[in-house]
Design a protein around this motif. Structure first.
Motif, short mmCIF file in Angstrom:
data_model
loop_
_atom_site.label_atom_id
_atom_site.label_comp_id
_atom_site.label_asym_id
_atom_site.label_seq_id
_atom_site.Cartn_x
_atom_site.Cartn_y
_atom_site.Cartn_z
N ASN A 364 0.80 -1.22 0.00
CA ASN A 364 0.00 0.00 0.00
C ASN A 364 0.84 1.27 0.00
OD1 ASN A 364 -3.11 -0.68 0.41
ND2 ASN A 364 -1.90 -2.23 1.49
N GLY A 365 2.13 1.14 -0.24
CA GLY A 365 2.98 2.31 -0.40
C GLY A 365 3.37 3.02 0.87
N HIS A 366 3.27 2.34 2.00
CA HIS A 366 3.61 2.99 3.27
C HIS A 366 5.07 2.80 3.67
CE1 HIS A 366 -0.40 4.35 4.25
NE2 HIS A 366 -0.88 3.17 3.89
N ILE A 367 5.77 1.86 3.06
CA ILE A 367 7.20 1.69 3.30
C ILE A 367 7.92 1.58 1.96
CG2 ILE A 367 6.99 0.63 5.57
CD1 ILE A 367 7.47 -2.10 4.25
N HIS A 368 9.21 1.80 1.99
CA HIS A 368 10.05 1.65 0.81
C HIS A 368 10.26 0.17 0.52
CE1 HIS A 368 11.26 5.95 0.60
NE2 HIS A 368 11.14 5.89 1.93
N ALA A 369 9.91 -0.27 -0.66
CA ALA A 369 10.09 -1.67 -1.03
C ALA A 369 11.42 -1.92 -1.72
CB ALA A 369 8.95 -2.13 -1.94
N ASP A 370 12.12 -0.86 -2.11
CA ASP A 370 13.34 -0.99 -2.92
C ASP A 370 14.60 -0.94 -2.07
OD1 ASP A 370 12.96 1.66 -2.19
OD2 ASP A 370 13.76 2.48 -4.06
N VAL A 371 14.51 -1.43 -0.83
CA VAL A 371 15.64 -1.36 0.08
C VAL A 371 16.61 -2.52 -0.14
CG1 VAL A 371 14.45 -0.09 1.90
CG2 VAL A 371 14.24 -2.58 1.79
N THR A 372 17.81 -2.39 0.42
CA THR A 372 18.78 -3.48 0.49
C THR A 372 18.63 -4.16 1.84
OG1 THR A 372 20.34 -2.30 -0.93
CG2 THR A 372 21.23 -4.07 0.44
N THR A 373 18.62 -5.48 1.86
CA THR A 373 18.55 -6.24 3.10
C THR A 373 19.64 -7.30 3.09
OG1 THR A 373 17.11 -8.07 2.40
CG2 THR A 373 16.03 -5.98 2.93
N ILE A 374 19.75 -8.05 4.18
CA ILE A 374 20.73 -9.15 4.20
C ILE A 374 20.31 -10.27 3.25
CG2 ILE A 374 21.53 -8.65 6.53
CD1 ILE A 374 19.86 -11.17 7.40
N MET A 375 19.06 -10.21 2.76
CA MET A 375 18.59 -11.21 1.80
C MET A 375 18.79 -10.76 0.36
SD MET A 375 17.72 -13.43 3.96
CE MET A 375 17.08 -14.66 2.83
N GLY A 376 19.26 -9.53 0.17
CA GLY A 376 19.47 -9.03 -1.18
C GLY A 376 18.70 -7.75 -1.43
N GLN A 377 18.29 -7.54 -2.66
CA GLN A 377 17.62 -6.30 -3.05
C GLN A 377 16.11 -6.46 -2.95
OE1 GLN A 377 19.53 -3.66 -3.59
NE2 GLN A 377 17.75 -2.30 -3.73
N GLY A 378 15.46 -5.53 -2.27
CA GLY A 378 14.00 -5.53 -2.19
C GLY A 378 13.49 -6.14 -0.89
N ILE A 379 12.30 -5.69 -0.49
CA ILE A 379 11.69 -6.11 0.78
C ILE A 379 10.92 -7.41 0.64
CG2 ILE A 379 9.46 -4.93 0.52
CD1 ILE A 379 11.65 -4.90 3.70
N HIS A 380 10.69 -7.90 -0.58
CA HIS A 380 9.78 -9.03 -0.79
C HIS A 380 10.16 -10.31 -0.06
CE1 HIS A 380 12.79 -9.09 -4.03
NE2 HIS A 380 12.67 -10.40 -3.98
N PRO A 381 11.45 -10.63 0.22
CA PRO A 381 11.70 -11.85 0.99
C PRO A 381 11.05 -11.83 2.38
CG PRO A 381 13.71 -11.13 -0.08
CD PRO A 381 12.70 -10.02 -0.24
N TYR A 382 10.74 -10.65 2.87
CA TYR A 382 10.17 -10.52 4.21
C TYR A 382 8.65 -10.71 4.23
CZ TYR A 382 14.80 -9.49 5.69
OH TYR A 382 16.14 -9.61 5.96
#
Length: 630
Positions: A364-382
């Protein structure tokens, strides 16, 4: 997936602009540290031999090759904190796991971890907030051996995770994975616990009944199950991309928890080999905004109005309460977890947990989805959850619909249209208030002040019936410079009793309320603090005070010029009590140099001179229009 909410984008851009110089300096330092070769290459043979002198032969042979990653583990283990007791086993789990991928792991060092549940209302609570910065420094001491290619941080509770976070960011050129221990199983219902506490405060039940209730609540290894600072920490480490996905609320001493701990070690090794996932790249302006929004969306701890400022500053990112207030105005409240509801974190996890919240906020656009995480690029693994299948750790999609709408709701049908953490300001200074557990009819209080310097004095007045009236309880000289800014949770039951009697009641303080602060409106962290000559030092008994959480107002009524009065001076006895005993004499320097609450109440990271955080804010500025479409 909807585009980023315009207010979230606006606040992020403002933070990025404000932080341009400090963030650039931080990244420059991390780039320089990362270019100085791995520890195994730059340490002399004697240095390297010292680092592995006590290691098993197998680890010595791996280390002697000089090519495989070495993981530094920083642990907050002790067996007084139920949440940290499981960490006794974790280092061995990590060592065994990384050996399977031909790497090594060592406990680089330990950090102190005090339990606020034990020190509530006691002198030791005056060291609690300062312990966060001690933990940050201790983390730096551990990692400064410079013999590591990645880090694993073991911590859960209130000041511990923020301290580990701040200390690890000083080594942000390394990939860092946070590994939690998980919550204890559910005990007696939280509403029952609150009822017994209120009855004890009124003398209706004795200490034996209270103790039986408390033991029924806090009964095994794992985090306390209410949604206070400790569990807020775990949620934020997940949304920041420093945990493996959906690991925050898996119980300790289970096969799944052990598998996740092992996987955390292996992930740290993989990141070291890949040369990616630096903590400096994971934690940027977008990650900080995501942490704030997720905290607001879940009704998390007010303590993070302080901690997040210091945590962000460790990465060169400058935030303030206006940023939090503006984000709160457009963040939907998705969770009702005690004290904002009757459910505990185990029920929250069962209903969908952090994976559901992350999917809803990102979609719903309330957080940045294009972040870097320890799982790689993007928030989708979470959006995923772990499970064991035939003994193997696998990941599956988390639920797309809440399994209990009384605990967890979608962004399209939230419990509230805003996040419930608000900035209030006026001639009494700037403060924050958490209203997600406060009923709308209790959010505006105008009543005479009853002014105290200590919790004990306020409780004595309550027991004597002197507060049985409409009242704003003012407790001053509780700021970071005065006495380390203790939590004042001991007052919560008394204030609740007064409110339940039908009185209009509010609490105003330059101290902290517990991360479990609840149904009584409380304007906390008032800044500047009374000891520094802040407005609370000029308040007198009987002054009419108005706290309006809806309009963002904290002010006296009918006082022409509050600061024209002489400032109250803390009594000699109270000043001496905060300076000596229970180790407080060792922290005198901290009390003299600590920054303000809005600057993070830190001795490590205060706002630099001339930064926006040091501006003088007019009482009527930065009020947020809460009619903005969420």
């Amino acid at each position: 997936m909807k585009p980023l909410h315009p207010v979230v984008a606006e606040v992020t851009d403002r933070i990025r602009s404000r932080s341009a110089a400090t963030r650039a300096d931080y990244l420059r330092r991390m780039d320089a540290a990362g270019s100085d070769r791995p520890g195994r290459a730059k340490l002399s043979c004697a240095n390297w031999a010292h680092a592995f002198a006590g290691a098993p032969i197998r680890d010595k042979l791996t280390a002697m090759g000089g090519r495989e990653p070495n993981v530094g583990v920083v642990t907050a283990y002790n067996d007084m904190l139920s949440a940290h007791q499981p960490f006794e086993r974790f280092p061995q789990i990590l060592r065994d796991a990384v050996r399977e991928v031909n790497a090594t792991a060592q406990v680089a060092g330990g950090v102190p971890a005090m339990c606020d549940g034990v020190t509530q209302g006691r002198p030791g609570m005056e060291l609690s907030l300062f312990s966060r910065d001690v933990i940050a420094m201790s983390t730096a001491v551990a990692l400064t051996h410079d013999a590591f290619d990645a880090g694993v941080m073991l911590g859960v509770c209130d000041k511990i995770v923020p301290g580990l976070f701040m200390g690890a960011l000083a080594f942000g050129h390394l990939p860092v994975v946070f590994a939690p221990a998980g919550p204890m199983p559910s005990g007696i219902p939280n509403a029952e616990k609150a009822r017994v506490r209120a009855e004890y405060a009124q003398g209706k039940v004795d200490r034996a009944v209270l103790l039986e209730s408390e033991i029924g609540s806090y009964h095994s290894p794992g985090t306390c199950t209410f949604y206070g600072t400790a569990n807020s920490n775990q949620m934020m480490m997940e949304i920041a991309g420093l945990h493996l996905p959906s690991t925050a609320f898996v119980h300790p001493e289970t096969g799944l928890r052990d598998a996740l701990t092992a996987a955390a070690g292996k992930r740290a090794v993989a990141l070291a080999r890949e040369g990616g996932g630096r903590m400096a790249d994971v934690i940027d302006e977008r990650a900080v905004v995501n942490m704030i929004v997720a905290l607001l969306a879940t009704g998390g701890s007010t303590n993070h109005a302080i901690h997040l400022v210091a945590m962000a500053r460790a990465a060169g990112v400058l935030i303030d309460w206006t940023d939090m207030d503006q984000l709160s105005s457009v963040t939907p409240l998705l969770a009702r977890v005690y004290p904002n509801g009757s459910a505990d974190v185990n029920a929250f996890q069962a209903a969908g947990g952090v994976a559901f919240v992350t999917r809803e906020l990102a979609g719903n656009g309330h957080i940045h989805a294009d972040v870097t995480t320890i799982m790689g690029q993007g928030i989708h693994p979470y959006f995923q959850e772990p499970m064991l299948v035939d003994g193997d750790l696998v990941w599956k999609d988390g639920v797309r619909e809440s399994l209990d709408l009384d605990i967890l709701r979608p962004a399209s049908d939230p419990f509230a249209r805003d996040g419930g953490l608000r900035l209030v300001q006026g001639d009494l200074g700037r403060a924050v208030i958490k209203v997600s557990a406060v009923k709308p009819e209790n959010r505006i209080v105008e009543a005479p002040a009853a002014v105290f310097e200590t919790q004990e004095a306020a409780l004595e007045a309550f027991k004597a019936g002197k507060l049985d009236r409409d009242v704003v309880v003012v407790l001053r000289f509780q700021g970071p410079g005065a006495n380390g800014m203790p939590e004042l949770h001991s007052l919560s039951p008394a204030l609740s009793v007064l409110q339940d009697k039908g009185f209009r009641v509010a609490f105003v303080t330059d101290g902290r309320m517990s991360g479990a602060s609840g149904k009584t409106p409380a304007a906390i962290h008032v800044s500047p603090e009374a000891l520094a000559g802040g407005p609370l030092a000029h308040v007198r008994d009987g002054d009419l005070i108005r706290l309006d959480a809806d309009a963002g107002v904290l002010t006296t009524v009918g006082v022409a010029d509050l600061t024209a009065r002489p400032a109250a001076v803390r009594s000699d006895g109270n000043a001496a009590d905060s300076a000596w005993g229970y180790g407080r004499e060792l922290f005198g320097a901290f009390r003299h140099v600590v920054s303000t609450a809005e600057e993070g109440a830190s001795v490590c990271f205060g706002a630099p001179a001339g930064s926006p955080q040091r501006r003088d804010v007019p009482p009527d500025s930065n009020l947020v229009d809460r009619t903005v479409d969420a």
